[in-house]
Design an enzyme around this catalytic site. Sequence first.
Site, PDB file in Angstrom:
ATOM      1  N   ALA A  63       0.900  -1.069  -0.027  1.00  0.00           N
ATOM      2  CA  ALA A  63      -0.050   0.159   0.070  1.00  0.00           C
ATOM      3  C   ALA A  63       1.011   1.257  -0.073  1.00  0.00           C
ATOM      4  O   ALA A  63       1.926   1.074   0.400  1.00  0.00           O
ATOM      5  CB  ALA A  63      -0.695   0.059   1.326  1.00  0.00           C
ATOM      6  N   GLY A 107       0.657  -5.089   0.827  1.00  0.00           N
ATOM      7  CA  GLY A 107      -0.504  -4.892   0.116  1.00  0.00           C
ATOM      8  C   GLY A 107      -0.175  -5.621  -1.356  1.00  0.00           C
ATOM      9  O   GLY A 107      -1.048  -6.040  -2.272  1.00  0.00           O
ATOM     10  N   GLU A 110      -0.824  -9.002  -0.973  1.00  0.00           N
ATOM     11  CA  GLU A 110      -2.265  -9.232  -0.649  1.00  0.00           C
ATOM     12  C   GLU A 110      -2.936  -9.504  -1.815  1.00  0.00           C
ATOM     13  O   GLU A 110      -3.827 -10.231  -2.469  1.00  0.00           O
ATOM     14  CB  GLU A 110      -2.769  -8.261   0.418  1.00  0.00           C
ATOM     15  CG  GLU A 110      -2.110  -8.774   1.743  1.00  0.00           C
ATOM     16  CD  GLU A 110      -2.529  -7.484   2.616  1.00  0.00           C
ATOM     17  OE1 GLU A 110      -2.087  -6.263   2.247  1.00  0.00           O
ATOM     18  OE2 GLU A 110      -3.158  -7.742   3.754  1.00  0.00           O
ATOM     19  N   GLU A 130       3.978  -5.614   7.359  1.00  0.00           N
ATOM     20  CA  GLU A 130       3.403  -4.388   7.868  1.00  0.00           C
ATOM     21  C   GLU A 130       3.755  -4.088   9.354  1.00  0.00           C
ATOM     22  O   GLU A 130       3.792  -2.890  10.077  1.00  0.00           O
ATOM     23  CB  GLU A 130       1.903  -4.604   8.012  1.00  0.00           C
ATOM     24  CG  GLU A 130       1.197  -4.672   6.719  1.00  0.00           C
ATOM     25  CD  GLU A 130       1.091  -5.747   5.600  1.00  0.00           C
ATOM     26  OE1 GLU A 130       1.954  -6.741   6.040  1.00  0.00           O
ATOM     27  OE2 GLU A 130       0.725  -5.821   4.614  1.00  0.00           O
TER      28      GLU A 130
HETATM   29  N1  3HC Z   1       4.639   3.366  -0.099  1.00  0.00           N
HETATM   30  C1  3HC Z   1       5.100   4.584  -0.476  1.00  0.00           C
HETATM   31  N2  3HC Z   1       6.386   5.018  -1.051  1.00  0.00           N
HETATM   32  C2  3HC Z   1       7.191   3.631  -0.690  1.00  0.00           C
HETATM   33  C3  3HC Z   1       6.795   2.486  -0.645  1.00  0.00           C
HETATM   34  C4  3HC Z   1       5.368   2.210  -0.215  1.00  0.00           C
HETATM   35  N3  3HC Z   1       4.888   1.247  -0.023  1.00  0.00           N
HETATM   36  N4  3HC Z   1       8.010   1.697  -0.545  1.00  0.00           N
HETATM   37  C5  3HC Z   1       8.992   2.277  -0.992  1.00  0.00           C
HETATM   38  N5  3HC Z   1       8.583   3.777  -1.050  1.00  0.00           N
HETATM   39  C6  3HC Z   1       9.516   4.904  -1.495  1.00  0.00           C
HETATM   40  C7  3HC Z   1      10.371   5.312  -0.427  1.00  0.00           C
HETATM   41  O1  3HC Z   1       9.688   6.210   0.472  1.00  0.00           O
HETATM   42  C8  3HC Z   1      11.649   5.692  -1.161  1.00  0.00           C
HETATM   43  O2  3HC Z   1      10.956   7.084  -1.650  1.00  0.00           O
HETATM   44  P1  3HC Z   1      12.066   8.503  -2.143  1.00  0.00           P
HETATM   45  O3  3HC Z   1      12.936   7.870  -3.095  1.00  0.00           O
HETATM   46  O4  3HC Z   1      11.222   9.628  -2.251  1.00  0.00           O
HETATM   47  O5  3HC Z   1      12.896   8.521  -0.726  1.00  0.00           O
HETATM   48  C9  3HC Z   1      11.329   4.884  -2.722  1.00  0.00           C
HETATM   49  O6  3HC Z   1      10.224   4.507  -2.598  1.00  0.00           O
HETATM   50  C10 3HC Z   1      12.532   3.972  -2.684  1.00  0.00           C
HETATM   51  O7  3HC Z   1      12.346   3.360  -1.542  1.00  0.00           O
HETATM   52  P2  3HC Z   1      13.554   2.822  -0.734  1.00  0.00           P
HETATM   53  O8  3HC Z   1      14.714   3.796  -0.845  1.00  0.00           O
HETATM   54  O9  3HC Z   1      13.383   2.062   0.561  1.00  0.00           O
HETATM   55  O10 3HC Z   1      14.228   1.568  -2.172  1.00  0.00           O
HETATM   56  P3  3HC Z   1      14.984   0.191  -1.737  1.00  0.00           P
HETATM   57  O11 3HC Z   1      15.057  -0.251  -3.254  1.00  0.00           O
HETATM   58  O12 3HC Z   1      15.980   0.212  -0.919  1.00  0.00           O
HETATM   59  O13 3HC Z   1      13.771  -0.734  -1.371  1.00  0.00           O
HETATM   60  C11 3HC Z   1      11.634  -1.552  -0.743  1.00  0.00           C
HETATM   61  C12 3HC Z   1      12.600  -1.013  -1.855  1.00  0.00           C
HETATM   62  C13 3HC Z   1      12.279  -3.156  -0.382  1.00  0.00           C
HETATM   63  C14 3HC Z   1      10.415  -1.963  -1.585  1.00  0.00           C
HETATM   64  C15 3HC Z   1      11.454  -0.800   0.401  1.00  0.00           C
HETATM   65  O14 3HC Z   1      11.124   0.539   0.081  1.00  0.00           O
HETATM   66  C16 3HC Z   1      10.333  -1.072   1.273  1.00  0.00           C
HETATM   67  O15 3HC Z   1      10.582  -1.979   2.275  1.00  0.00           O
HETATM   68  N6  3HC Z   1       9.251  -0.538   1.321  1.00  0.00           N
HETATM   69  C17 3HC Z   1       8.188  -0.647   2.206  1.00  0.00           C
HETATM   70  C18 3HC Z   1       7.452  -2.112   1.770  1.00  0.00           C
HETATM   71  C19 3HC Z   1       6.149  -2.119   2.830  1.00  0.00           C
HETATM   72  O16 3HC Z   1       6.550  -2.025   3.861  1.00  0.00           O
HETATM   73  N7  3HC Z   1       5.343  -2.554   2.232  1.00  0.00           N
HETATM   74  C20 3HC Z   1       3.926  -2.658   2.852  1.00  0.00           C
HETATM   75  C21 3HC Z   1       3.094  -1.424   3.013  1.00  0.00           C
HETATM   76  S1  3HC Z   1       1.789  -1.514   4.267  1.00  0.00           S
HETATM   77  C22 3HC Z   1       0.608  -2.163   3.480  1.00  0.00           C
HETATM   78  O17 3HC Z   1       1.002  -2.645   2.278  1.00  0.00           O
HETATM   79  C23 3HC Z   1      -0.597  -2.069   4.145  1.00  0.00           C
HETATM   80  C24 3HC Z   1      -1.350  -3.213   3.439  1.00  0.00           C
HETATM   81  O18 3HC Z   1      -1.540  -4.450   4.228  1.00  0.00           O
HETATM   82  C25 3HC Z   1      -3.082  -2.713   3.261  1.00  0.00           C
END
Ligand code: 3HC
Length: 713
Positions: A63, A107, A110, A130
């Site tokens: 998400a 997400g 999911e 999450e």
């Molecule tokens: N939403 C919004 N922005 C995101 C994002 C996300 N899910 N994941 C990454 N980004 C953004 C970062 O903020 C960053 O932005 P910036 O360049 O402006 O600083 C850019 O994407 C690149 O991210 P990274 O620097 O972290 O890039 P990496 O290549 O090192 O890592 C990654 C990539 C492994 C995907 C890492 O970004 C990550 O772990 N992201 C989060 C993943 C996550 O937690 N997903 C679950 C979200 S909650 C959810 O899905 C709820 C659901 O159950 C409803």
Amino acid sequence: MDKLVNLTTQDGVAVITIDNPPVNALSPGVPEGLLAALDVAEEDPLVRAIVVIGGGRTFIAGADIKELELAASGRGNGPPEFHAILASIEDTSKPVVMAIHGTALGGGNEVAMAGHYRVAVRDAQIGQPEVNLGIIPGAEGTQRLPRLVGVAAAVDLCVSGKPIRAPEALKLGLIDRVIEGDLLTGAMAFAREIAEKGGALRKTRELSDKLGSEFVDASIFAAGRDQARKTRRNMLAPLKAVDAIEAAVNLPFDEGCKKEREIFAECLASDQARALIHAFFAERAVAKIPDIPKDTAVYNIRQAAIIGAGTMGGGIAMACANAGISVLLKEVEQAALDRGVATIRKNYENSVKKGRFSQEVMDQRMALIHPQLTYDGFGQADLIIEAAFESMELKKRIFAEIDQIAKPDCMLASNTSTLDIDAIASVTSRPRMVVGLHFFSPANVMRLVEIVRGKATSKEVVMTALALAKKLGKVGVVVGNCWGFVGNRMMLPYMREAQFLVEEGATPEQVDRALTNFGMAMGIFAVDDMGGIDVQWRVREERKHMEKPGLRTPLMLGKLFHSERLGQKTGAGWYRYDENRKPIPDPEVHALIEKTAREGGIERRHITDDEIIERCVYIMINEGAKILEEGYAQRAADIDVIYLTGYGFPAYRGGPMWYADTVGLKQVRGRIREFHQKHGEFWEPAPLLNKLADQGETFASYDAAREHAMAVA
Ligand code: 3HC
């Protein structure tokens, strides 16, 4: 078609590509675009099967956390709602194959689980991270995941938050095939196979054979809750994730989803989620340096050289080797070199024993580390890191030597934890190539690297240091050149205050217990004993000339030092240690504290845990505010990242400056004023804290205002 999601058709297979760089998050427009594309494919009589794939470097990484941040703070449109979208994917009458590369997280996974089938390239990572954001899966992940992988694996994935690679996902039943070679070609071939076979489509929500029963699963849930309490102390979300998975077992799918939504909303509205989401963005913001363009050229670091094979040097060598960087490791004496290499070997052997990686990987890493007693090969190094004893004289001598040997574009770094990087750079002919790289012990494990920017350090060198930190799997935070930089400068008053507290009536174990209950990874006295009382004593002695004369000094440190209670290494410090290095409260120390207090005319009294937390944490916050105002940290959020990644501050409190915001700066300043009255000069409120408290602002709003001002300029 919405350009966030594109549709093409090839030989009877519709290919839906999500194109929302950088990580294809499910931002507004993406789910809607996906649905619209599915509708078109569903209606197209030429389409027999559908493949959903991510454009760019990844499948869907989850998400949109920015949307979650808005929802968590009561702004935006509330928590995103995915139910109808997921049901539509699952109800598509043609086989939907999710093709995964990069990461399918949160997400992302999911959405994938709502498809009828999933295929992935070998190095794809899939998971439900999450809990790292203080929430639970909120797009029916807690309901579909146990149906695919079983209850125990689902609990583990959701509580640990750790992703798994495709081969393990295949074993668990989370995906249906690992694709070797081109993902899209493989996914399309798989989709055609399924279409040709015909038959009913497999809907995840209708599976139940892996759900077990209320009775059978009770022990799995109990174990999951234990795991949550142990590995994620004081955190709400991991326990709540287990509750939601329990609902998958005990309730029909739709009711389970409803329960999950309620729990998700509860977690998202918590202080913990707000703090952890802050930490997520803060960790990414640190790489943005206001006066340095993002596309600044960086040096390519292929060959590193390290001076000093002690604890720090050895750990840094391992960090480099782990990232595939070849390292020359220099010591002055054979015995010290042998000791250093033996420690590295032992650490790697332990990792192999624990199954973290194979013997083959260990051999490759060991082969990248070249122990030596000379400067041979240093002339070809792209980066030289000095990790010698913390002495200015010694460091200056080393830098003068390596300046003679290093090639002109070689970066010269010092691992100093407190010393003036400009003074070190001044003995070289190339101060612009000199930078501080302050690693934290054990350097192969700890994520933080403070990147100390001297007054002459070039922009290219700063950006190279940041890129290197990322390559090493660490978080680099750029800090200014003041005593102790950011982390240790704040640590000093924290340690001092803890020592005053024991002299005034607390015991070391009470202070440590209060701090660990607050969430700190370790108590301050346990930290002290691990680092060595002698080390702290020397730091204090060296700093004496910088302190204002007449200021109160804790008395106990000197007492311990002079009675050779130097911490873990001598089996006694603030605690006594058994053969397993377990700290045991020591009546001898209690007696020494009481005697010292008596001699120092300090009246001992009952000290509450609240006072311990306030005095230890608020003194850090006050110092942090000074550091921020003086410009040694770029943002309050950078200070948070330093304390979260290098000093064991609880992530769910967001770091010291975020924590101050949550308490309220007026409240924090009020207590600081009281401590100022009672305990004197150390507690004088920082001018920035006063200003923000008077204006009803926060450190977060201070960061935001500065970022806005810089963007406008
Ligand atoms: N939403 C919004 N922005 C995101 C994002 C996300 N899910 N994941 C990454 N980004 C953004 C970062 O903020 C960053 O932005 P910036 O360049 O402006 O600083 C850019 O994407 C690149 O991210 P990274 O620097 O972290 O890039 P990496 O290549 O090192 O890592 C990654 C990539 C492994 C995907 C890492 O970004 C990550 O772990 N992201 C989060 C993943 C996550 O937690 N997903 C679950 C979200 S909650 C959810 O899905 C709820 C659901 O159950 C409803």
